[in-house]
Scaffold this active site. Sequence first.
Site, PDB file in Angstrom:
ATOM      1  N   LYS A 180      11.004 -27.451  42.181  1.00 17.31           N
ATOM      2  CA  LYS A 180      11.055 -28.243  43.422  1.00 17.31           C
ATOM      3  C   LYS A 180      12.368 -27.872  44.113  1.00 17.31           C
ATOM      4  O   LYS A 180      13.431 -28.364  43.754  1.00 17.31           O
ATOM      5  CB  LYS A 180      11.025 -29.739  43.064  1.00 17.31           C
ATOM      6  N   GLY A 233      22.624 -30.982  41.244  1.00 22.10           N
ATOM      7  CA  GLY A 233      22.723 -31.740  42.485  1.00 22.10           C
ATOM      8  C   GLY A 233      23.763 -32.830  42.362  1.00 22.10           C
ATOM      9  O   GLY A 233      24.733 -32.707  41.592  1.00 22.10           O
ATOM     10  N   SER A 234      23.537 -33.920  43.078  1.00 22.31           N
ATOM     11  CA  SER A 234      24.559 -34.972  43.159  1.00 22.31           C
ATOM     12  C   SER A 234      24.554 -35.857  41.907  1.00 22.31           C
ATOM     13  O   SER A 234      23.550 -35.956  41.197  1.00 22.31           O
ATOM     14  CB  SER A 234      24.288 -35.833  44.399  1.00 22.31           C
ATOM     15  N   GLY A 238      21.426 -37.313  39.737  1.00 21.44           N
ATOM     16  CA  GLY A 238      21.452 -36.920  38.324  1.00 21.44           C
ATOM     17  C   GLY A 238      21.266 -38.120  37.413  1.00 21.44           C
ATOM     18  O   GLY A 238      20.499 -38.077  36.436  1.00 21.44           O
ATOM     19  N   GLU A 255      23.662 -30.585  35.995  1.00 23.89           N
ATOM     20  CA  GLU A 255      24.887 -29.951  36.501  1.00 23.89           C
ATOM     21  C   GLU A 255      25.195 -30.633  37.834  1.00 23.89           C
ATOM     22  O   GLU A 255      24.465 -30.472  38.800  1.00 23.89           O
ATOM     23  CB  GLU A 255      24.664 -28.451  36.649  1.00 23.89           C
ATOM     24  N   CYS A 289      29.514 -26.266  43.519  1.00 23.62           N
ATOM     25  CA  CYS A 289      29.779 -27.211  42.419  1.00 23.62           C
ATOM     26  C   CYS A 289      31.126 -26.921  41.792  1.00 23.62           C
ATOM     27  O   CYS A 289      31.880 -27.826  41.452  1.00 23.62           O
ATOM     28  CB  CYS A 289      28.717 -27.082  41.337  1.00 23.62           C
ATOM     29  N   GLU A 386      34.522 -35.690  44.913  1.00 26.70           N
ATOM     30  CA  GLU A 386      33.979 -34.403  45.333  1.00 26.70           C
ATOM     31  C   GLU A 386      33.585 -34.497  46.809  1.00 26.70           C
ATOM     32  O   GLU A 386      32.774 -35.341  47.183  1.00 26.70           O
ATOM     33  CB  GLU A 386      32.754 -34.031  44.486  1.00 26.70           C
TER      34      GLU A 386
HETATM   35  P1  ADP Z   1      22.624 -33.475  48.034  1.00 25.07           P
HETATM   36  O1  ADP Z   1      23.067 -34.897  48.213  1.00 25.07           O
HETATM   37  O2  ADP Z   1      23.743 -32.534  47.900  1.00 25.07           O
HETATM   38  O3  ADP Z   1      21.559 -33.043  48.983  1.00 25.07           O
HETATM   39  P2  ADP Z   1      20.788 -34.215  45.984  1.00 25.07           P
HETATM   40  O4  ADP Z   1      21.193 -34.547  44.601  1.00 25.07           O
HETATM   41  O5  ADP Z   1      20.352 -35.312  46.875  1.00 25.07           O
HETATM   42  O6  ADP Z   1      21.970 -33.388  46.588  1.00 25.07           O
HETATM   43  O7  ADP Z   1      19.612 -33.146  45.969  1.00 25.07           O
HETATM   44  C1  ADP Z   1      19.467 -32.106  45.018  1.00 25.07           C
HETATM   45  C2  ADP Z   1      17.987 -31.930  44.701  1.00 25.07           C
HETATM   46  O8  ADP Z   1      17.512 -33.145  44.144  1.00 25.07           O
HETATM   47  C3  ADP Z   1      17.108 -31.637  45.900  1.00 25.07           C
HETATM   48  O9  ADP Z   1      16.090 -30.746  45.538  1.00 25.07           O
HETATM   49  C4  ADP Z   1      16.512 -33.010  46.220  1.00 25.07           C
HETATM   50  O10 ADP Z   1      15.277 -32.933  46.882  1.00 25.07           O
HETATM   51  C5  ADP Z   1      16.339 -33.571  44.833  1.00 25.07           C
HETATM   52  N1  ADP Z   1      16.248 -35.030  44.771  1.00 25.07           N
HETATM   53  C6  ADP Z   1      16.841 -35.951  45.582  1.00 25.07           C
HETATM   54  N2  ADP Z   1      16.502 -37.203  45.211  1.00 25.07           N
HETATM   55  C7  ADP Z   1      15.681 -37.089  44.137  1.00 25.07           C
HETATM   56  C8  ADP Z   1      15.019 -38.025  43.292  1.00 25.07           C
HETATM   57  N3  ADP Z   1      15.104 -39.341  43.487  1.00 25.07           N
HETATM   58  N4  ADP Z   1      14.274 -37.535  42.263  1.00 25.07           N
HETATM   59  C9  ADP Z   1      14.189 -36.220  42.038  1.00 25.07           C
HETATM   60  N5  ADP Z   1      14.784 -35.300  42.813  1.00 25.07           N
HETATM   61  C10 ADP Z   1      15.521 -35.708  43.843  1.00 25.07           C
END
Ligand code: ADP
Length: 484
Positions: A180, A233-234, A238, A255, A289, A386
């Site tokens: 995804k 991601g964030s 996470g 990560e 990151c 961050e």
């Molecule tokens: P950023 O805030 O830097 O955009 P995110 O952590 O929101 O980073 O996004 C990183 C990835 O996680 C993206 O592919 C996003 O679509 C996905 N994502 C965001 N929210 C969810 C969630 N609730 N469950 C699973 N994946 C998610």
Amino acid sequence: MPVMPLGLDPSLCFINGDWVPSTGGAHAALINPSDGSTLCDIARGTDEDIDRAVTAASEALRSEWGKATAAERGRVLAKIGHGMLQHIDELAQLEAMDVGKPLKQARADVVALARYMEFYAGACDKVHGETIPYLDGYTVYTLREPHGVTGHIIPWNYPMQIIGRSVGAALAMGNAAVLKPAEEACLTALAFAEIARAAGLPRGALNVVPGLGAEAGAALTRHSGVNHVSFTGSVGVGKLIQETTARNVVPVTLELGGKSPQLVFDDADIDAALPFLVNAGVQNAGQTCSAASRILVQRGAYDRVVAEMGKRYDAFRVGPAMDDLDVGPLISARQKAIVEGYLAQGDGLEVAGRGKIVANAPSGGAYVAPVLYAGVCPDHVLAQEEIFGPVQVIIPFETEQEALEIANGTQYGLVAAVWSQNGGRQMRLAKQLRAGQVFLNNYGAGGGVELPFGGTGLSGHGREKGFEALYGFSTLKTIAAYHM
Ligand code: ADP
């Protein structure tokens, strides 16, 4: 509409080896961060799309892909890497347009993805088990087996590199992957799928479902047919993913970024350090990151480092990705607002250098001029959180012990660097720094496809990259035979 390699239609999902529309029929707009225009529409994957993708992956494990030998998997991965390099120009343009990164950085990302595929192609048939001496009459050995269906949720900052390190290692171990990509940047993930299909990757071994995090992403993490999830991601998402996957007792690799320090001592080779100090802060507009967002400098070297880094900052030019300047736009207007919020909290701090946005940068682009702050207290919000933008803080220190306490004084622990000629200090700090990777007299070691990467604390857990990743993407079986 960008020119897609191999005539791809970016509005589709890649499921079971076919390009198919999302079952919901809905789309999301993909925005060009260099000017704010809509690049194209992408599929907005649904629960049902994710279910189809997971089913296809499970079936792949029971058919051609699951039966492939390690050597056969390696051969396909090598072909995918080759295919990436054959399309390097189109892929670099796609990534530059989609992410907003300068063309030369995007090009380096294509090379890195190809390199991951080469590395994991060669590693497939080298993952050995062990024989274990045991009681009389027993022969005991271990086997490394794939988890099964692996879910991969990746961010928008380095789509190609993260596909390489995560999907590459998962496929090498014989898992079947559902990817995804991020809603902000997913075009190269789609191109990767098409190149993998053309390289002969059996149907279902890789599925790509674009969509929103809260929809397709969440559906993937809660699906009971998924046996492992890797997420980059964030921190907030996470944590959510760790909670969701816990319900199915599924292992996760997280990560989640960092606040990585570089420690510069009086005896350091400052000329050698300078390019690493600044580039590790502004590469990819600071949306990395492992960005070195904190520069800790000992008093004797402090004035010189501040002046020299400041000069380099003043020379940075920021503009559209395709103009290939030093720094591109941030990923989105939303990210720009977040970074500007942090900059507002820097009011009153000493600004040691500031880049410039070029005059022809479109007004709809998400541009932020890089800012270097000096004389910052270790507990200032800009030295703790961050930012994910082109912002670095310089923090002075007197002693090695003080430097160590400042370096370890955040909730993160991803990467750290020590600049010093003193071997004893290098070894002491390498041991004591709280980080998954420590660099001595360099930063990042040129990307290091071969080098295990991951963090501790809020930076996450588990390791990707290098041979180590193959252990994370597999599970160990112990077999004990009794033959008296
Ligand atoms: P950023 O805030 O830097 O955009 P995110 O952590 O929101 O980073 O996004 C990183 C990835 O996680 C993206 O592919 C996003 O679509 C996905 N994502 C965001 N929210 C969810 C969630 N609730 N469950 C699973 N994946 C998610």
